[in-house]
Scaffold this motif. Sequence first.
Motif, PDB file in Angstrom:
ATOM      1  N   GLY A  85       0.813  -1.199   0.000  1.00  0.00           N
ATOM      2  CA  GLY A  85       0.000   0.000   0.000  1.00  0.00           C
ATOM      3  C   GLY A  85       0.848   1.251   0.000  1.00  0.00           C
ATOM      4  N   VAL A  86       0.170   2.384   0.050  1.00  0.00           N
ATOM      5  CA  VAL A  86       0.831   3.686   0.152  1.00  0.00           C
ATOM      6  C   VAL A  86       0.440   4.300   1.487  1.00  0.00           C
ATOM      7  CG1 VAL A  86       0.802   3.993  -2.353  1.00  0.00           C
ATOM      8  CG2 VAL A  86      -1.080   4.935  -0.972  1.00  0.00           C
ATOM      9  N   SER A  87       1.115   5.370   1.881  1.00  0.00           N
ATOM     10  CA  SER A  87       0.794   5.969   3.170  1.00  0.00           C
ATOM     11  C   SER A  87       1.170   7.443   3.181  1.00  0.00           C
ATOM     12  CB  SER A  87       1.533   5.239   4.304  1.00  0.00           C
ATOM     13  OG  SER A  87       1.053   5.673   5.566  1.00  0.00           O
ATOM     14  N   ILE A  88       0.661   8.142   4.186  1.00  0.00           N
ATOM     15  CA  ILE A  88       1.048   9.530   4.448  1.00  0.00           C
ATOM     16  C   ILE A  88       1.718   9.555   5.813  1.00  0.00           C
ATOM     17  CG2 ILE A  88       0.249  11.889   4.780  1.00  0.00           C
ATOM     18  CD1 ILE A  88      -2.170  11.123   3.024  1.00  0.00           C
ATOM     19  N   VAL A  89       2.919  10.109   5.864  1.00  0.00           N
ATOM     20  CA  VAL A  89       3.713  10.099   7.090  1.00  0.00           C
ATOM     21  C   VAL A  89       4.426  11.440   7.251  1.00  0.00           C
ATOM     22  CG1 VAL A  89       4.099   7.613   6.926  1.00  0.00           C
ATOM     23  CG2 VAL A  89       5.764   9.188   5.932  1.00  0.00           C
ATOM     24  N   PRO A  90       4.899  11.755   8.462  1.00  0.00           N
ATOM     25  CA  PRO A  90       5.767  12.923   8.618  1.00  0.00           C
ATOM     26  C   PRO A  90       7.106  12.649   7.944  1.00  0.00           C
ATOM     27  CG  PRO A  90       4.877  12.184  10.731  1.00  0.00           C
ATOM     28  CD  PRO A  90       4.615  11.103   9.744  1.00  0.00           C
ATOM     29  N   ALA A  91       7.620  13.628   7.228  1.00  0.00           N
ATOM     30  CA  ALA A  91       8.926  13.455   6.588  1.00  0.00           C
ATOM     31  C   ALA A  91       9.980  13.253   7.655  1.00  0.00           C
ATOM     32  CB  ALA A  91       9.261  14.671   5.735  1.00  0.00           C
ATOM     33  N   ALA A  92      10.796  12.223   7.505  1.00  0.00           N
ATOM     34  CA  ALA A  92      11.867  11.944   8.470  1.00  0.00           C
ATOM     35  C   ALA A  92      13.028  12.890   8.201  1.00  0.00           C
ATOM     36  CB  ALA A  92      12.305  10.492   8.379  1.00  0.00           C
ATOM     37  N   SER A  93      12.773  14.183   8.378  1.00  0.00           N
ATOM     38  CA  SER A  93      13.720  15.195   7.926  1.00  0.00           C
ATOM     39  C   SER A  93      15.030  15.191   8.686  1.00  0.00           C
ATOM     40  CB  SER A  93      13.074  16.582   8.037  1.00  0.00           C
ATOM     41  OG  SER A  93      12.606  16.814   9.341  1.00  0.00           O
TER      42      SER A  93
END
Length: 293
Positions: free
Chosen positions: A231-239
């Motif tokens: 699947g795909v997902s939305i996550v916080p960028a691991a900046s």
Amino acid sequence: MDVKSLYTLIAAADCGSFAEASTQLGLSLSAVSLQLRALEDEIGITLFDRRSRPPQLTEEGRDFVSRAREVIAHWEALSESLSRDPARGVLRVGAVHTAVASSVPAALRRLQSERPEVSVRLTTGLSHDLEERLRRRTLDCAIVTEAAPGDSDLISHRVCSEPLVLIAHRDIKGRDVTKILASEPYVRFSRQARVARLIDGELQRRKIAVNSRMEIDTLEAVVSLVRQRLGVSIVPAASAGSGFPEDIRVRSFGSPPVLRHLAVSLRGDCPKRHLVAPLIEALRGVYADVAAA
């Protein structure tokens, strides 16, 4: 009456059982039970109704726990003020999983380098669980997804803002984020996580319906499932971390980007504010270095 017995009492009250309290304190179940029985004998109050399983606090017990918390708070403040070296000490830190996957390790390395006399005990969890532990005084500070203004009685120091991004396997074609979310299975963060509510709110605002197949509460697990084409997902960028694997495509989610704010929360009467301050600076320094790179 000694302080250790009060700590044991508070742990038993917060955990809801002697067994869980013994695990948290690193004691045997019999040791916890004996300490609490001795405390009851000393003060002449029945703190727990042992006819129920697990034992439940009596009304007098609840009143005594409230007073015990006040005593512990004053004792900790006095202990800190009388310390010969106030820079030394153990800092009990909680952090959300996504922060541990990105900024926290680098910040702890910086803190260890600059303040080697400070020891850190790190616990992970969801934002609301960590904040509750702050209120119960089992943590000194917590790195959490910032609550909405007015939603928390705790002091909050923002350390960074991370944009939300769409992540997908590189084999997924197309550049339109909305179409990808509508056509591919969706890997969802645990609904109990504050960042999940932020993401779900934005999906609803943009009227994007997703086909949620799986739900999980750590960034590493979400990325792993996406890498396996589940699947795909939305996550916080691991900046502040090492970024995403090469087989993961990253797309901005929203214009302007939707931001997840990370903050260090603590109680207003926290006796270890002088130890929390360098952690806050270390976290901000890590993000500043990343932004400047």
